[in-house]
Design a protein around this motif. Structure first.
Motif, short mmCIF file in Angstrom:
data_model
loop_
_atom_site.label_atom_id
_atom_site.label_comp_id
_atom_site.label_asym_id
_atom_site.label_seq_id
_atom_site.Cartn_x
_atom_site.Cartn_y
_atom_site.Cartn_z
N LEU A 57 41.36 34.35 39.66
CA LEU A 57 40.09 35.01 39.51
C LEU A 57 39.63 36.24 40.04
CD1 LEU A 57 38.55 31.62 40.39
CD2 LEU A 57 38.67 32.48 38.15
N ASP A 58 40.89 37.03 40.21
CA ASP A 58 40.75 38.54 40.74
C ASP A 58 39.99 39.32 40.14
OD1 ASP A 58 41.94 37.28 43.16
OD2 ASP A 58 44.05 38.41 42.59
N ASN A 59 39.99 39.05 38.61
CA ASN A 59 39.40 39.96 37.88
C ASN A 59 37.73 39.92 38.01
OD1 ASN A 59 41.71 41.21 36.68
ND2 ASN A 59 42.02 39.30 35.50
N PHE A 60 37.52 38.62 38.15
CA PHE A 60 35.95 38.38 38.33
C PHE A 60 35.46 38.96 39.78
CE2 PHE A 60 37.24 35.31 35.22
CZ PHE A 60 36.16 35.54 34.22
N ALA A 61 36.34 38.66 40.71
CA ALA A 61 36.22 38.96 42.31
C ALA A 61 35.90 40.50 42.28
CB ALA A 61 37.01 38.65 43.12
N LYS A 62 36.73 41.29 41.66
CA LYS A 62 36.84 42.67 41.63
C LYS A 62 35.51 43.32 41.12
CE LYS A 62 39.67 46.47 39.84
NZ LYS A 62 40.64 46.81 38.79
N PHE A 63 34.88 42.69 40.18
CA PHE A 63 33.59 43.23 39.51
C PHE A 63 32.43 43.12 41.05
CE2 PHE A 63 29.43 42.72 37.60
CZ PHE A 63 29.50 43.80 36.88
N PHE A 64 32.77 42.43 41.87
CA PHE A 64 31.65 42.53 42.79
C PHE A 64 31.68 43.59 44.05
CE2 PHE A 64 31.42 38.25 40.80
CZ PHE A 64 30.22 38.13 40.75
N ASP A 65 32.45 44.55 43.71
CA ASP A 65 32.72 45.73 44.42
C ASP A 65 31.28 46.41 44.51
OD1 ASP A 65 34.73 47.82 45.66
OD2 ASP A 65 33.00 48.78 44.85
N PRO A 66 30.61 46.88 45.42
CA PRO A 66 29.47 47.53 45.29
C PRO A 66 29.23 48.46 44.26
CG PRO A 66 30.25 47.44 47.57
CD PRO A 66 31.25 47.01 46.70
N VAL A 67 30.43 49.27 44.10
CA VAL A 67 30.38 50.53 42.89
C VAL A 67 29.99 49.90 41.64
CG1 VAL A 67 31.58 52.13 41.70
CG2 VAL A 67 31.78 51.69 44.16
N PHE A 68 30.69 48.49 41.30
CA PHE A 68 30.53 48.19 39.77
C PHE A 68 29.16 47.31 39.84
CE2 PHE A 68 35.31 47.52 40.45
CZ PHE A 68 35.59 48.87 39.98
N VAL A 69 28.83 46.66 40.73
CA VAL A 69 27.45 46.02 40.90
C VAL A 69 26.34 47.12 40.56
CG1 VAL A 69 25.58 44.81 42.15
CG2 VAL A 69 28.28 44.23 42.44
N ALA A 70 26.59 48.36 41.26
CA ALA A 70 25.47 49.38 41.23
C ALA A 70 25.50 49.65 39.44
CB ALA A 70 25.66 50.69 41.80
N VAL A 71 26.72 49.90 38.96
CA VAL A 71 26.73 50.07 37.65
C VAL A 71 25.74 49.06 36.66
CG1 VAL A 71 28.07 50.20 35.43
CG2 VAL A 71 28.69 51.31 37.75
#
Length: 280
Positions: A45-59
């Motif tokens: 599930l690392d691919n989903f967890a990676k998205f919750f990095d603040p940079v990606f959330v900002a996008v």
């Protein structure tokens, strides 16, 4: 009828091949580790967890903000335009709707390139300003360029559903309201607006969903400085080649879109029940 039911077999087959198989592949890539072969994969599930990095959330937040702004502007322009069209005679309405839909006959890419020629520093608008002795502006690769490109491309999808609902409205209700002494504003607020609410919700859905996932318009008119969720997914698949992370983002975006559609559906049912309650 049973004989004719067999004819839907090919359609079901192609629906499965063209819709469900790609979705299953996206789900598979999102849930396996990068670099593993299809026969020796391991779930993660690392691919989903990676998205919750603040940079990606900002996008993601920026994409929803652009989508909401585009939808609001399209609604503020589209509703009065649709309402005004219904006031003309039927033959004129047909011509006006034809004119509104005419740009959509041209490819989205070509329409966006046309805006580049209009907004560039040596484009038509700045050339006209220069001929009048006025200063030229940096219109291209700005928030203004992205906003006007989004509104221009998605505005017809707001106007058409609202016009369809307004044009089919029972005008005897409006006449009855006028006969009972209601002002035009009260008639609009009590009858026209509630009865056209389903068209408004359809227009919001048709504009908001493609707006948040659009990548051609921000990429061309924003000059690459606009990283929205659509262009982010495209970069992961095409440029970086990380199909696993791109698939995870696609699934997260699809989930949010489904939630938004469910919310719209509930709002539409609530509006219909409210109108039915007022009728009773």
């Amino acid at each position: 009828m049973k004989h004719f039911k067999k004819l839907i077999g090919p359609y079901c087959f192609w629906l499965f091949v063209l819709t469900f198989v790609p979705m299953l592949l996206i789900l598979f890539y999102a849930c396996v580790e990068q670099g593993t072969a299809i026969t020796t994969f391991s779930f993660t599930l690392d691919n989903f967890a990676k998205f919750f990095d603040p940079v990606f959330v900002a996008v993601l937040v920026r994409s929803f903000f652009i989508g909401i702004v585009t939808t609001v502007i399209c609604l503020l322009i589209g509703y009065p335009v649709a309402y005004a069209i219904t006031k003309f005679k039927e033959s004129t309405q047909t011509i006006l709707i034809l004119l509104i839909t005419f740009p959509t006959w041209i490819n989205l890419l070509m329409r966006t390139y046309a805006w580049i020629s209009l907004l560039s520093k040596k484009g038509i608008i700045n050339s006209f300003l220069a001929s009048l002795g006025l200063p030229v502006f940096d219109l291209l690769y700005t928030d203004f360029a992205v906003g006007i490109g989004m509104v221009y491309n998605f505005l017809p999808f707001m106007i058409l559903p609202i016009y369809t609902v307004l044009s089919k409205m029972d005008h005897s209700l409006l006449e009855a309201s006028n006969d009972l002494g209601a002002s035009p504003m009260a008639t609009f607020r009590k009858i026209t607006l509630p009865l056209s609410f389903s068209g408004v919700l359809t227009g919001i859905t048709m504009v908001f969903l493609p707006a948040i996932s659009s990548f051609i318009i921000p990429k061309l008119l924003g000059g690459g400085q606009y990283t929205l969720i659509g262009s982010f997914i495209e970069t992961q698949f095409i440029t970086i080649g990380n199909w696993h992370f791109g698939s995870a983002i696609s699934l997260i975006l699809a989930s949010l879109v489904i939630l938004a559609m469910a919310l719209m559906h509930r709002l539409e049912k609530y509006a219909d029940s409210s109108v039915a309650g007022e009728d009773r």
